[in-house]
Motif scaffolding. Structure first.
Motif, PDB file in Angstrom:
ATOM      1  N   MET A 288      37.295 -32.995 -10.132  1.00  0.00           N
ATOM      2  CA  MET A 288      38.711 -32.972 -10.499  1.00  0.00           C
ATOM      3  C   MET A 288      39.414 -31.737  -9.954  1.00  0.00           C
ATOM      4  O   MET A 288      38.837 -30.651  -9.863  1.00  0.00           O
ATOM      5  N   PHE A 316      45.296 -33.330 -14.494  1.00  0.00           N
ATOM      6  CA  PHE A 316      44.033 -33.559 -13.806  1.00  0.00           C
ATOM      7  C   PHE A 316      44.177 -34.715 -12.814  1.00  0.00           C
ATOM      8  O   PHE A 316      44.772 -35.758 -13.138  1.00  0.00           O
ATOM      9  N   GLY A 318      41.555 -36.755  -9.800  1.00  0.00           N
ATOM     10  CA  GLY A 318      40.258 -36.802  -9.149  1.00  0.00           C
ATOM     11  C   GLY A 318      39.538 -38.094  -9.443  1.00  0.00           C
ATOM     12  O   GLY A 318      40.161 -39.124  -9.729  1.00  0.00           O
TER      13      GLY A 318
END
Length: 344
Positions: A288, A316, A318
């Motif tokens: 992430m 975040f 990812g």
């Protein structure tokens, strides 16, 4: 190899040590305060809730740390000019008299003091959170009335021993609960709607060593229209039996191995919390980027007692991989990551 506890067991033996170290996906070990042997002056118990969406959030804490009680309310705004207000009244020598429940699944956690109260009522498939503080922002009050529902079937539960006899940490993190309610602060009303607002519970009971540092990260939201969240962390105790790292997808928990917090540093070597972070995992299942929005920083230092906290809220992005190999793409999921150092 991480050990999973799959059946109901007593948490502690007659010496106050964990009967089993490991993780579970439900609150299976049974906590009995009368079996605590590591010294009641070291016993820490708390209920912490964070409720938020992409625009604002609120954090509520009732903590009984034996010689010191801490009751806290935070409001955070993630708009164009982010801001936060935190007020944390302290109580001297509650020594367990706060009466926090022995289970996260039912009961009432409540506290009141001069000009404030917090009340968490759990039962009938919901968690009702109410709070008031008369002097919160610019001399004006904050009032909170939030209900959390749709609690997922599985959560993160971990039993972590310390090297010292009678010392342990028992913890449950429940992510991805749906939130509905209002917060009125400074004369403004903020509304949580369950389609976009989520709650997390950090329920902790344990006998801690004097000095320790922890890293913790959490987020709850949607990915492709499906409830998704995670709990990540490390830094204290003996985690050889299990880590607390776990993904949540559509109400199910997926166990991760080790996750590292890569916090950028300044030229003088100190952490630069508001620069972008990264998170990496030893099994490649949690990778992430994290773009900070706001740092809820505080440092209390009164010689023998010290708490240096940096709880950073941000987004975040990812990839997370479920137990069956399915890849989940996460984009701009609002959550937080923190580093806390305590002498307590």
């Amino acid at each position: 190899m991480q050990y999973e506890i799959t059946g109901a067991i007593p948490l502690l033996d007659e010496k106050g040590n964990l009967t089993q170290a490991g993780y579970a996906k439900r609150l299976l070990p049974v906590y009995d305060r009368e079996k605590v042997k590591g010294g009641f002056a070291r016993l820490k118990e708390w209920d912490y809730y964070y409720v938020g969406n992409d625009r604002f959030g609120v954090a509520l804490t009732i903590a009984d740390n034996s010689y010191m009680g801490l009751d806290s309310i935070s409001f955070l705004s993630f708009g164009e000019k982010p801001w936060e207000v935190t007020k944390s009244p302290m109580r001297l020598f509650p020594m367990g008299k706060t009466g926090l429940p022995a289970s996260s699944a039912r009961g009432i956690s409540k506290i009141s003091g001069k000009g404030y109260f917090l009340n968490f009522t759990v039962g009938d498939g919901k968690r009702h959170l109410t709070a008031h503080m008369a002097d919160f922002k610019d001399g004006r009050p904050i009032d909170i009335d939030i209900t959390l529902t749709a609690e997922p079937e599985e959560s993160m539960v971990i039993c972590t021993p310390f090297e010292k006899e009678g010392h342990f940490y028992y913890n449950q993190k429940i992510n991805c609960m749906r939130a509905k309610g209002i917060v009125e602060v400074g004369g403004e009303v903020y509304t949580f709607e369950p389609g976009e607002s989520f709650g997390v519970l950090d329920w902790g009971r344990g006998v801690w060593t004097y000095e320790n540092t922890w890293y913790w990260g959490s987020a709850s939201g949607l990915a492709g229209g499906v409830d998704v969240g995670f709990n990540i962390g490390y830094g204290f105790g003996d985690t050889s039996a299990a880590t607390e790292n776990m993904l949540f997808y559509a109400g199910k928990a997926h166990k991760l191995s080790k996750v590292k917090f890569n916090i950028p540093r300044k030229k003088d070597g100190k952490e630069d919390y508001l620069k972008p972070w990264t998170f990496t995992s030893d099994d490649g299942r949690f990778e992430m980027d994290f773009v900070p929005v706001l740092n809820r920083a505080s440092c209390t230092d009164v010689k023998l007692i010290k708490s240096d906290q940096n709880q950073v809220f941000g987004r975040f992005s990812g990839t997370a991989v479920l137990d069956d190999g399915t890849r989940v793409e996460i984009r701009d999921l609002m959550g937080f990551a923190e580093k806390v150092t305590n002498k307590w």
